[in-house]
Design a protein around this motif. Structure first.
Motif, mmCIF file in Angstrom:
data_model
loop_
_atom_site.group_PDB
_atom_site.id
_atom_site.type_symbol
_atom_site.label_atom_id
_atom_site.label_comp_id
_atom_site.label_asym_id
_atom_site.label_seq_id
_atom_site.Cartn_x
_atom_site.Cartn_y
_atom_site.Cartn_z
ATOM 1 N N ASP A 1 0.870 -1.233 -0.023
ATOM 2 C CA ASP A 1 0.009 -0.002 0.023
ATOM 3 C C ASP A 1 1.000 1.283 -0.090
ATOM 4 O O ASP A 1 0.313 2.325 0.070
ATOM 5 N N ALA A 2 2.083 1.260 -0.109
ATOM 6 C CA ALA A 2 3.120 2.181 0.120
ATOM 7 C C ALA A 2 2.783 3.155 -1.078
ATOM 8 O O ALA A 2 2.710 2.795 -2.350
ATOM 9 N N THR A 3 3.009 4.248 -1.172
ATOM 10 C CA THR A 3 2.900 5.458 -2.201
ATOM 11 C C THR A 3 4.310 5.513 -2.880
ATOM 12 O O THR A 3 5.212 4.873 -2.150
ATOM 13 N N LEU A 4 4.423 6.324 -3.948
ATOM 14 C CA LEU A 4 5.543 6.538 -4.579
ATOM 15 C C LEU A 4 6.628 7.058 -3.733
ATOM 16 O O LEU A 4 7.828 6.489 -3.582
ATOM 17 N N VAL A 5 6.301 8.209 -2.864
ATOM 18 C CA VAL A 5 7.177 8.869 -2.051
ATOM 19 C C VAL A 5 7.807 7.895 -0.860
ATOM 20 O O VAL A 5 8.801 7.716 -0.556
ATOM 21 N N GLU A 6 6.660 7.043 -0.404
ATOM 22 C CA GLU A 6 7.108 6.067 0.717
ATOM 23 C C GLU A 6 8.189 5.225 0.114
ATOM 24 O O GLU A 6 9.041 4.719 0.824
ATOM 25 N N LEU A 7 7.866 4.586 -1.040
ATOM 26 C CA LEU A 7 8.732 3.441 -1.502
ATOM 27 C C LEU A 7 10.186 4.284 -1.946
ATOM 28 O O LEU A 7 11.133 3.669 -1.648
ATOM 29 N N CYS A 8 10.165 5.574 -2.126
ATOM 30 C CA CYS A 8 11.593 6.359 -2.283
ATOM 31 C C CYS A 8 12.118 6.287 -1.044
ATOM 32 O O CYS A 8 13.543 6.041 -0.959
ATOM 33 N N ARG B 1 10.847 10.664 -6.901
ATOM 34 C CA ARG B 1 9.454 9.909 -7.271
ATOM 35 C C ARG B 1 9.281 9.660 -8.682
ATOM 36 O O ARG B 1 8.813 8.550 -9.156
ATOM 37 N N THR B 2 9.741 10.345 -9.723
ATOM 38 C CA THR B 2 9.601 10.131 -11.149
ATOM 39 C C THR B 2 10.576 9.114 -11.366
ATOM 40 O O THR B 2 9.962 8.158 -12.191
ATOM 41 N N ALA B 3 12.001 8.967 -11.139
ATOM 42 C CA ALA B 3 12.622 7.776 -11.378
ATOM 43 C C ALA B 3 12.067 6.474 -10.744
ATOM 44 O O ALA B 3 12.115 5.548 -11.431
ATOM 45 N N MET B 4 11.479 6.429 -9.415
ATOM 46 C CA MET B 4 10.575 5.382 -8.758
ATOM 47 C C MET B 4 9.560 4.855 -9.956
ATOM 48 O O MET B 4 9.408 3.764 -10.174
ATOM 49 N N ARG C 1 9.104 5.477 -13.059
ATOM 50 C CA ARG C 1 9.631 4.832 -14.261
ATOM 51 C C ARG C 1 10.143 3.551 -14.212
ATOM 52 O O ARG C 1 9.809 2.739 -14.862
ATOM 53 N N TYR C 2 10.762 3.318 -12.895
ATOM 54 C CA TYR C 2 11.459 1.922 -12.866
ATOM 55 C C TYR C 2 10.009 0.910 -12.735
ATOM 56 O O TYR C 2 10.345 -0.228 -12.962
ATOM 57 N N LEU C 3 9.290 1.302 -11.692
ATOM 58 C CA LEU C 3 8.087 0.493 -11.455
ATOM 59 C C LEU C 3 7.211 0.220 -12.765
ATOM 60 O O LEU C 3 6.861 -0.922 -13.167
ATOM 61 N N GLN C 4 7.422 1.124 -13.629
ATOM 62 C CA GLN C 4 6.627 0.808 -14.787
ATOM 63 C C GLN C 4 7.364 -0.131 -15.853
ATOM 64 O O GLN C 4 6.776 -1.306 -16.445
ATOM 65 N N LYS C 5 8.677 -0.189 -15.839
ATOM 66 C CA LYS C 5 9.549 -1.035 -16.351
ATOM 67 C C LYS C 5 9.449 -2.452 -16.010
ATOM 68 O O LYS C 5 9.504 -3.277 -16.691
ATOM 69 N N LEU C 6 9.081 -2.526 -14.506
ATOM 70 C CA LEU C 6 8.970 -3.922 -13.984
ATOM 71 C C LEU C 6 7.582 -4.210 -14.112
ATOM 72 O O LEU C 6 7.416 -5.350 -13.674
#
Length: 62
Positions: free
Chosen positions: A11-18, A31-34, A36-41
């Motif tokens: 349930d983590a947000t992008l900021v929390e994942l960063c 947040r943008t890099a995270m 993009r990487y999540l989209q690639k995965l």
């Protein structure tokens, strides 16, 4: 590493994942890099909607 973070904190947000990534690795990512990487995965994050939208008010004809 990111797959594990997402699995552990679904349930983590992008900021929390960063922030979690920075704590675990010592490296900060934006947040943008995270995102993009999540989209690639193939792990896209969806926005959570807190409540159902209320229907609009109907105008009365007088």
């Amino acid at each position: 590493m990111i797959r594990i973070l997402v699995a552990e904190h679904q349930d983590a947000t992008l900021v929390e994942l960063c922030e979690l990534f920075a704590i675990k690795t010592g490296n900060w990512v934006s947040r943008t890099a995270m995102c993009r990487y999540l989209q690639k995965l193939g792990l896209n994050r969806k926005k959570k909607h807190g409540a159902v939208a209320k229907p609009g008010l109907k105008e009365s004809k007088n």
